[in-house]
Design a protein around this motif. Structure first.
Motif, mmCIF file in Angstrom:
data_model
loop_
_atom_site.group_PDB
_atom_site.id
_atom_site.type_symbol
_atom_site.label_atom_id
_atom_site.label_comp_id
_atom_site.label_asym_id
_atom_site.label_seq_id
_atom_site.Cartn_x
_atom_site.Cartn_y
_atom_site.Cartn_z
ATOM 1 N N LYS A 22 0.831 -1.209 0.000
ATOM 2 C CA LYS A 22 0.000 0.000 0.000
ATOM 3 C C LYS A 22 0.864 1.256 0.000
ATOM 4 O O LYS A 22 0.519 2.262 -0.624
ATOM 5 C CB LYS A 22 -0.950 0.005 1.200
ATOM 6 N N ARG A 23 1.988 1.201 0.706
ATOM 7 C CA ARG A 23 2.875 2.356 0.726
ATOM 8 C C ARG A 23 3.562 2.519 -0.633
ATOM 9 O O ARG A 23 3.754 3.646 -1.105
ATOM 10 C CB ARG A 23 3.912 2.199 1.840
ATOM 11 N N GLU A 41 2.201 1.745 -3.424
ATOM 12 C CA GLU A 41 1.132 2.299 -4.244
ATOM 13 C C GLU A 41 1.009 3.811 -4.024
ATOM 14 O O GLU A 41 0.848 4.580 -4.987
ATOM 15 C CB GLU A 41 -0.183 1.600 -3.908
ATOM 16 N N GLU A 42 1.096 4.243 -2.764
ATOM 17 C CA GLU A 42 1.016 5.672 -2.464
ATOM 18 C C GLU A 42 2.147 6.446 -3.140
ATOM 19 O O GLU A 42 1.943 7.543 -3.669
ATOM 20 C CB GLU A 42 1.057 5.888 -0.950
ATOM 21 N N TRP A 43 3.337 5.873 -3.134
ATOM 22 C CA TRP A 43 4.467 6.538 -3.781
ATOM 23 C C TRP A 43 4.248 6.669 -5.285
ATOM 24 O O TRP A 43 4.595 7.673 -5.896
ATOM 25 C CB TRP A 43 5.769 5.788 -3.497
ATOM 26 N N HIS A 49 1.554 7.082 -6.813
ATOM 27 C CA HIS A 49 0.547 8.112 -7.081
ATOM 28 C C HIS A 49 1.140 9.520 -7.044
ATOM 29 O O HIS A 49 0.506 10.470 -7.501
ATOM 30 C CB HIS A 49 -0.584 8.028 -6.049
ATOM 31 N N LYS A 50 2.321 9.669 -6.495
ATOM 32 C CA LYS A 50 2.894 11.005 -6.318
ATOM 33 C C LYS A 50 3.189 11.667 -7.666
ATOM 34 O O LYS A 50 3.593 11.016 -8.624
ATOM 35 C CB LYS A 50 4.177 10.926 -5.476
#
Length: 251
Positions: A203-204, A206-208, A210-211
């Protein structure tokens, strides 16, 4: 395609036993490979380097117009030849007895990704804002999870989470997992060693992804997070983005 990659020895290890390569312009395809070596006397460093260099050499002269089925066969053969080279090197150098390596290799065209892997290094596909793992870890803890003996959460802290059930170069014959999936413009493929995936949750990652920063900045940030989480292992990440380029489209 846009490519970003980075490897770090980590905060504990003295030697980086990961090895990686990314080769463009292979008759319209890109080859990306990550290997995480294992073995005493720096043998892991030798195993990963031999494997990656052999795979690159085997695929350096792909024919133009090769269809996916033929490309898949050539990728499989390249990994099998790498297994033979690592295994025979260990036989000829007793100090390297038992050495081996994980391998994840991908041949990427504008339309498809063909994969071959063995061990617990991983390949992920980032598509429509979601990150999906496309490989299955050949590890003891994954077998325990699959059999219901432990949970995924327990696997992440299990004392034997680094035990590999299958690796390249430790036996004369090896079973390789092959895969293939389509990808589209703006999709990203990530290939990493477990020095990243053991420290940064999916999940982390994935968050990166999206940046709104460059692909290299995203790769650098993920490596930094793994280091901040302890960085006990070598950490390697290769990312390839399918650029929305009209010249890559068919017809």
């Amino acid at each position: 395609m846009e490519i970003a990659m980075k490897s770090h020895v980590g905060r504990v290890r003295q030697v980086n036993e990961d090895f990686f390569a990314c080769v463009e312009d292979l008759s319209g395809r890109v080859l990306a490979v990550v290997a995480d070596g294992m073995g005493g006397h720096q043998a892991g460093e030798i195993a990963s380097r031999l494997a990656v260099e052999r795979i690159v050499k085997e695929l350096s002269h792909l024919e133009n117009g090769l269809d996916d089925e033929d490309a898949r066969e050539q990728l499989m053969n390249a990994v099998l030849h790498a297994n033979k080279e690592v295994y025979e090197y260990a036989l000829e150098h007793p100090e390297c007895n038992g050495m081996g390596t994980t391998v994840v290799a991908a041949l990427l065209s504008a339309q498809s990704v063909i994969t071959a892997h063995i061990g617990d290094s991983r390949l992920y596909h980032f598509n429509d804002g979601a990150l999906i793992i496309k490989t299955e870890d050949h590890s003891l803890v994954n077998e325990l999870v699959k059999s219901g003996q432990i949970t995924q959460e327990e696997a992440s802290v299990h004392p034997h989470r680094n035990v590999i059930m299958r690796s390249l170069g430790t036996e004369p014959d090896v079973r390789i997992d092959l895969g293939q999936f389509p990808w589209s413009a703006d999709d990203i493929v990530l290939i990493c060693s477990d020095g990243l995936s053991n420290k940064v949750h999916d999940k982390r990652m994935e968050e990166w992804l999206h940046k709104e920063v460059s692909l290299q900045d995203r790769v650098d940030g993920l490596i930094d997070e793994a280091l901040a989480a302890g960085g006990e292992d070598n950490i390697t990440l290769v990312a390839v983005r399918n650029m929305p380029d009209a010249s890559q489209k068919e017809g």
